[in-house]
Scaffold this motif. Structure first.
Motif, short mmCIF file in Angstrom:
data_model
loop_
_atom_site.label_atom_id
_atom_site.label_comp_id
_atom_site.label_asym_id
_atom_site.label_seq_id
_atom_site.Cartn_x
_atom_site.Cartn_y
_atom_site.Cartn_z
N TYR A 441 0.82 -1.21 0.00
CA TYR A 441 0.00 0.00 0.00
C TYR A 441 0.86 1.26 0.00
CZ TYR A 441 -3.94 -3.06 1.07
OH TYR A 441 -4.90 -4.04 1.01
N LEU A 442 2.10 1.14 0.42
CA LEU A 442 3.00 2.30 0.42
C LEU A 442 3.38 2.71 -1.00
CD1 LEU A 442 5.32 1.29 3.39
CD2 LEU A 442 3.30 2.74 3.42
N LEU A 443 3.11 1.84 -1.98
CA LEU A 443 3.35 2.16 -3.38
C LEU A 443 2.12 2.77 -4.03
CD1 LEU A 443 5.18 -1.15 -4.41
CD2 LEU A 443 6.21 0.97 -3.56
N GLY A 444 1.04 2.90 -3.26
CA GLY A 444 -0.19 3.48 -3.80
C GLY A 444 -1.12 2.47 -4.44
N LEU A 445 -0.84 1.17 -4.29
CA LEU A 445 -1.73 0.15 -4.84
C LEU A 445 -2.98 0.01 -3.99
CD1 LEU A 445 0.82 -2.68 -5.72
CD2 LEU A 445 -0.18 -1.02 -7.27
#
Length: 456
Positions: A441-445
């Motif tokens: 989620y830290l990659l924006g997924l």
């Protein structure tokens, strides 16, 4: 030029009722614009398709635009024509290019606070004893009151209270892990960031206001610059013991020969940063003298891979990542784990084996460097350079004091369920995720995208 005999287009107008559109009745915001407005609601309400030049400026100005903030004009250098777009995010204000992304993980399933909110507490009697201040385990990087960054009383308004009017704060949000009642992971993007003269970017996550917000809302926040390098990383390196796996391998070997207590005490102090890692490693390895060299084969069935590690590595590989384990443990298990998780590289310490007795000598192989804090950092830099990957596109995950340099060097360094010292110094920390998979989620997924990546 549009033909005046063109057939009527479908409209959202409620002509037969009141003449006002559904959008007009339900828009939450009112426009602050003056002059012609060509927002989508204004165009759809026209009863007939007419040339744009025939639209009345007065009627357009009376429409309610979706935008609540005046847009910036674009002036054509060739014709001098002024174009406007109704949403300000389409044309960022001058000097407003920098943005910060806050990924918020809510711990709604496991409340960490021992007391209910003060506003909901029953009234106290004057004779009731005042409880001793405490920090609940897991609610902050440390449970020591003396080490915790308490918020001092402000004798006067802080500089942030006097921001000039033109530093208007804008924000947007996304639900990354949606839920019908309580989304678990949120992403909030806002700009402009705090003035770096008042609060440098690397210290924003350490500010007292962040800790206060996390305690109040039972969540953890990871802040990153909103850039293309945040979304499209290409290299991720992991610590092994207590990160990709749930044990400290050297402690498991020590238990195998009955000296776990002595070795575990040294391991804990080393991971907390109380001892020099290389010296403590040599001291622990010396206790392994005489252990059968096939001990790692006996340990493999006992190794517990951290929940979500396999799924995380699968997602990252399908996104095109290169993956590596940089371990202060031992090479045989690092190689085995790389095979289990599909990692591209494995670096760990090498033990000397007496081939005649088929036992460990209690020494480290001098032909291989000790994988300590500095070497982990060097390996990260070397791997990125060899693959022509900017450090901004790298990610590192670890839990021990020997991981701190690589966490600070990577574009994103996450202390995962880490020791107190590591959480205080690492750029980011995460303790309340459901599994290691939450790191994506830290990659924006979004969860939908993660599920798609995991689908066979």
């Amino acid at each position: 030029m549009a033909s005046p005999t063109r057939s009527r287009k479908p409209s959202l107008a409620k002509d037969s009722l009141s003449g006002s559109s559904y959008l007009d009745d339900h828009l939450e915001y009112r426009t602050h614009q003056s002059g012609p407005v060509t927002s989508i609601d204004g165009v759809l309400e026209q009863p007939h398709r007419v040339p744009r030049t025939a639209m009345s400026s007065t009627s357009l100005a009376s429409r309610r635009s979706i935008s609540a903030i005046s847009p910036s004009p674009i002036v054509s250098q060739e014709s001098g024509t002024i174009h406007t777009i109704s949403h300000t995010n389409c044309i960022p204000e001058v000097g407003d290019g920098q943005r910060i992304v806050a990924t918020i993980f809510y711990n709604s399933k496991t409340p960490r606070h021992p007391h209910i909110h003060p506003d909901q507490s029953p009234p106290a009697n004057s004779t009731d004893p005042i409880p001793i201040p405490e920090i609940v385990e897991g609610s902050a990087p440390t449970t020591s009151i003396s080490e915790y960054p308490l918020e001092p009383p402000a004798p006067e308004p802080e500089p942030l209270d006097h921001l000039p009017e033109e530093r208007r704060l804008t924000s947007s949000h996304r639900c990354l892990d949606p839920d019908p009642s309580k989304p678990r992971v949120m992403e909030v993007t806002f700009s402009p960031p705090p003035n770096p003269e008042y609060l440098p970017a690397e210290l924003i996550s350490k500010h007292e206001s962040i800790y206060k917000f996390e305690r109040e809302w039972n969540c953890e926040i990871i802040l990153q610059p909103a850039s293309v390098y945040r979304r499209y990383k290409r290299l991720c390196v992991f610590d092994m013991d207590s990160t990709l796996i749930q044990q400290e391998v050297i402690d498991e070997i020590a238990e195998f020969i009955g000296v776990k207590k002595a070795v575990a005490a040294i391991t804990e102090r080393a991971m907390n940063g109380e001892l020099d890692f290389a010296a403590s490693l040599k001291a622990r390895v010396a206790l392994l003298k005489g252990v059968p060299s096939d001990v790692f084969e006996h340990l493999k069935p006992k190794i517990v891979i951290t929940p979500g590690a396999k799924e995380l590595c699968k997602c990252l590989k399908r996104l095109g990542f290169s993956l590596a384990v940089l371990s202060g443990g031992f090479q045989p298990l690092a190689d085995w784990l790389a095979g289990e998780l599909g990692l591209d590289h494995a670096f760990a310490n090498h033990l000397v084996v007496d081939h005649e007795t088929k036992t460990l000598t209690g020494e480290l192989d001098p032909s291989h460097p000790i994988v300590d804090a500095q070497h982990k950092q060097s390996l990260l830099i070397s791997l990125a350079s060899g693959k022509n990957i900017p450090l901004a596109q790298t990610m590192a995950v670890g839990d021990g004091a020997n991981d701190i340099p690589m966490l600070k060097t990577a574009g994103l360094g996450v202390a995962l369920n880490a020791k107190s010292k590591v959480q205080m110094e690492a750029p980011a920390r995460l303790n309340i995720g459901e599994s290691m998979l939450d790191l994506v989620y830290l990659l924006g997924l979004t969860k939908h995208e993660v599920d798609e990546l995991l689908r066979d």
